[in-house]
Scaffold this active site. Sequence first.
Site, PDB file in Angstrom:
ATOM      1  N   ARG A  93     -58.174 -29.784  27.825  1.00 39.35           N
ATOM      2  CA  ARG A  93     -58.270 -28.397  27.741  1.00 39.35           C
ATOM      3  C   ARG A  93     -58.647 -28.246  26.231  1.00 39.35           C
ATOM      4  O   ARG A  93     -57.647 -28.216  25.810  1.00 39.35           O
ATOM      5  CB  ARG A  93     -57.613 -27.331  28.378  1.00 39.35           C
ATOM      6  CG  ARG A  93     -57.092 -27.900  29.972  1.00 39.35           C
ATOM      7  CD  ARG A  93     -58.631 -27.836  30.723  1.00 39.35           C
ATOM      8  NE  ARG A  93     -59.213 -26.405  31.266  1.00 39.35           N
ATOM      9  CZ  ARG A  93     -60.656 -26.303  31.449  1.00 39.35           C
ATOM     10  NH1 ARG A  93     -60.974 -27.882  32.337  1.00 39.35           N
ATOM     11  NH2 ARG A  93     -61.063 -25.011  31.765  1.00 39.35           N
ATOM     12  N   HIS A 111     -54.230 -37.862  18.380  1.00 40.11           N
ATOM     13  CA  HIS A 111     -55.885 -38.709  18.432  1.00 40.11           C
ATOM     14  C   HIS A 111     -55.787 -39.993  18.068  1.00 40.11           C
ATOM     15  O   HIS A 111     -55.709 -40.130  17.110  1.00 40.11           O
ATOM     16  CB  HIS A 111     -56.679 -37.852  18.136  1.00 40.11           C
ATOM     17  CG  HIS A 111     -57.887 -37.553  17.731  1.00 40.11           C
ATOM     18  ND1 HIS A 111     -58.508 -36.716  18.881  1.00 40.11           N
ATOM     19  CD2 HIS A 111     -58.561 -38.496  16.912  1.00 40.11           C
ATOM     20  CE1 HIS A 111     -59.976 -37.168  18.183  1.00 40.11           C
ATOM     21  NE2 HIS A 111     -60.072 -38.418  17.383  1.00 40.11           N
TER      22      HIS A 111
HETATM   23  C1  GRF Z   1     -54.618 -40.959  24.543  1.00 42.52           C
HETATM   24  O1  GRF Z   1     -55.130 -41.993  23.896  1.00 42.52           O
HETATM   25  C2  GRF Z   1     -53.953 -39.779  23.756  1.00 42.52           C
HETATM   26  O2  GRF Z   1     -55.015 -40.061  21.763  1.00 42.52           O
HETATM   27  C3  GRF Z   1     -55.688 -38.949  24.073  1.00 42.52           C
HETATM   28  O3  GRF Z   1     -56.044 -39.060  25.465  1.00 42.52           O
HETATM   29  C4  GRF Z   1     -55.277 -40.201  25.821  1.00 42.52           C
HETATM   30  C5  GRF Z   1     -54.185 -39.581  26.638  1.00 42.52           C
HETATM   31  O4  GRF Z   1     -53.563 -40.875  27.661  1.00 42.52           O
HETATM   32  N1  GRF Z   1     -55.144 -37.278  23.097  1.00 42.52           N
HETATM   33  P1  GRF Z   1     -52.512 -40.456  27.633  1.00 42.52           P
HETATM   34  O5  GRF Z   1     -52.443 -39.600  28.897  1.00 42.52           O
HETATM   35  O6  GRF Z   1     -50.751 -40.311  27.390  1.00 42.52           O
HETATM   36  O7  GRF Z   1     -51.888 -42.153  28.698  1.00 42.52           O
END
Ligand code: GRF
Length: 216
Positions: A93, A111
């Site tokens: 979100r 990120h």
């Molecule tokens: C990760 O690649 C993170 O960098 C991005 O969303 C993904 C989340 O993966 N913001 P998880 O839910 O932590 O496995």
Amino acid sequence: MDKLKVGILISGRGSNMAALVEAAGDPAFPAEIRCVLSNRPDAKGLEFARERGIPAILVDHKAHATKAEFEAAVTEALLAHEVDFVCLAGFMRIVSPAFIERWHNRLINIHPSLLPSYKGLHTHERALADGVKLTGCTVHFVRAEMDVGPIVAQAAVPVISGDTPDSLAARLLTAEHRLYPLALRLIAEGKAKVNGETVDIAPDAVDETARFFSAR
Ligand code: GRF
């Protein structure tokens, strides 16, 4: 020294959340995970947290008429668990300026790119299309503009010929799981401090905040 009291916001798989929880399992880690909160009832990460005895909270955005009400419920749940620092970990979100202000300099995100390159979604597809040879991940403090904010730490991974978005994402994810706990630790130790729109790193921690993970 008192531990930093952390809440983690997720929407799905929660593998970064799991990495933070595992790291915080070490008694020497300077932060404790007070709760894991998801906006989606089917988030796999909620089970993981529950199994480890960490309060796993659902605040379903669909149950709230407005974003403001949803975010007020999120903040209320975090405060009920005495959280004073928030990690976004695959929280899908977009948080409002009001929420960011409420948690000013106490809200970080991971990120999957080397910011400021490849903000937004589909980072791996775009990196592959551009033919870059290095990509990576970034832990940063959250600001009102998406994927912008003081950078705490970054890790780079190589892009290899034949990579697909999935193979690249998988390689990068292992780097994310190392970087996020490191960044949280440095913040909790007071070795990574926001100074305006950048982060000052203590001299003895500089080597840790820029990492390269080789392919094999
Ligand atoms: C990760 O690649 C993170 O960098 C991005 O969303 C993904 C989340 O993966 N913001 P998880 O839910 O932590 O496995």
